[in-house]
Write a protein that holds these residues in place. Sequence first.
Motif, PDB file in Angstrom:
ATOM      1  N   ASP A  93      -5.267   2.155   9.050  1.00 32.13           N
ATOM      2  CA  ASP A  93      -6.101   1.042   9.496  1.00 32.13           C
ATOM      3  C   ASP A  93      -6.480   0.200   8.289  1.00 32.13           C
ATOM      4  O   ASP A  93      -6.761   0.735   7.211  1.00 32.13           O
ATOM      5  CB  ASP A  93      -7.363   1.552  10.187  1.00 32.13           C
ATOM      6  N   LEU A  94      -6.495  -1.118   8.461  1.00 30.42           N
ATOM      7  CA  LEU A  94      -6.873  -2.043   7.393  1.00 30.42           C
ATOM      8  C   LEU A  94      -8.035  -2.892   7.857  1.00 30.42           C
ATOM      9  O   LEU A  94      -8.054  -3.372   8.996  1.00 30.42           O
ATOM     10  CB  LEU A  94      -5.694  -2.957   7.030  1.00 30.42           C
ATOM     11  N   THR A  95      -9.007  -3.074   6.984  1.00 29.51           N
ATOM     12  CA  THR A  95     -10.134  -3.954   7.304  1.00 29.51           C
ATOM     13  C   THR A  95     -10.332  -4.942   6.169  1.00 29.51           C
ATOM     14  O   THR A  95     -10.105  -4.620   4.996  1.00 29.51           O
ATOM     15  CB  THR A  95     -11.438  -3.156   7.504  1.00 29.51           C
ATOM     16  N   LEU A 115      -4.228 -10.468   8.781  1.00 33.82           N
ATOM     17  CA  LEU A 115      -3.160  -9.681   8.166  1.00 33.82           C
ATOM     18  C   LEU A 115      -1.880  -9.880   8.962  1.00 33.82           C
ATOM     19  O   LEU A 115      -1.916 -10.007  10.194  1.00 33.82           O
ATOM     20  CB  LEU A 115      -3.542  -8.201   8.161  1.00 33.82           C
ATOM     21  N   VAL A 162     -10.026  -5.877   1.043  1.00 36.73           N
ATOM     22  CA  VAL A 162      -9.171  -5.218   2.027  1.00 36.73           C
ATOM     23  C   VAL A 162      -9.225  -3.720   1.741  1.00 36.73           C
ATOM     24  O   VAL A 162      -8.983  -3.283   0.613  1.00 36.73           O
ATOM     25  CB  VAL A 162      -7.721  -5.731   1.956  1.00 36.73           C
ATOM     26  N   THR A 163      -9.568  -2.948   2.780  1.00 37.78           N
ATOM     27  CA  THR A 163      -9.763  -1.511   2.613  1.00 37.78           C
ATOM     28  C   THR A 163      -8.967  -0.732   3.644  1.00 37.78           C
ATOM     29  O   THR A 163      -8.869  -1.148   4.802  1.00 37.78           O
ATOM     30  CB  THR A 163     -11.259  -1.147   2.761  1.00 37.78           C
ATOM     31  N   SER A 164      -8.400   0.386   3.218  1.00 36.67           N
ATOM     32  CA  SER A 164      -7.807   1.353   4.134  1.00 36.67           C
ATOM     33  C   SER A 164      -8.457   2.695   3.854  1.00 36.67           C
ATOM     34  O   SER A 164      -8.467   3.153   2.706  1.00 36.67           O
ATOM     35  CB  SER A 164      -6.288   1.452   3.936  1.00 36.67           C
ATOM     36  N   SER A 168      -8.888   0.243  -1.802  1.00 38.71           N
ATOM     37  CA  SER A 168      -9.346  -1.120  -1.519  1.00 38.71           C
ATOM     38  C   SER A 168      -8.878  -2.055  -2.616  1.00 38.71           C
ATOM     39  O   SER A 168      -8.607  -1.631  -3.749  1.00 38.71           O
ATOM     40  CB  SER A 168     -10.873  -1.183  -1.384  1.00 38.71           C
ATOM     41  N   ILE A 196       0.868  -1.171   0.000  1.00 41.62           N
ATOM     42  CA  ILE A 196       0.000   0.000   0.000  1.00 41.62           C
ATOM     43  C   ILE A 196       0.908   1.224   0.000  1.00 41.62           C
ATOM     44  O   ILE A 196       1.916   1.266   0.720  1.00 41.62           O
ATOM     45  CB  ILE A 196      -0.975  -0.016   1.201  1.00 41.62           C
TER      46      ILE A 196
END
Length: 197
Positions: free
Chosen positions: A32-34, A43, A81-83, A92, A12
């Motif tokens: 932050d990563l989700t 992760l 996966v989104t930041s 994402s 990223i």
Amino acid sequence: VAAGSCSAAVRIELRDAFGNPTADAGAATPLDLTGAPAFGFELFEDPACAVPVPGAAVEIAAGAVGKDFWFKGTVASAVTVTSAPSGLVPASQVETIAPGAPARLVFTTAAQTVPAGVCSAAATIEARDAYDNVAPVVALTTVSLSAAPPAGFQLFGAAGCGGAPVASVDLPAGASSAAFWFRGTVTGSVTITAAGA
């Protein structure tokens, strides 16, 4: 990535408004990563997937353009996966968790009670990986079938119990399930076992 396997590096990066890689020279940038869906998805900080990302957040060091992380999943699915850090346009990426190698067989149909002399409904077996994902076989796989007690009990590879009795069914390459039928003439419970290499 196969279920249970560590991914290749995912990077990223910080970019300016024109898409050019850039860096914040004055401070680190926490991201932050989700993952969605999150169940069975983790992760990691390292390429061996041994050190989890603390709090699902990575940090791009001051003066650095980007940060690598890795992931591992156990549920065959697409995970986004989104930041979405404050003050920055979110990013994402969709990661795909594929089934692992077939590791076991399961019955996907319920046990049946059938009158003596009558052919059963289809009984279906399915190949699954170690994490219970449906896992197609890569080559023709013979599944041996046995019944206990065997007296007065026969297994068939065709609906209606047609053709000669069988002792196995095949999972063709790329398939994950197969069906068989049975007929018994002696009342009582019979345990059918399916075994494949």
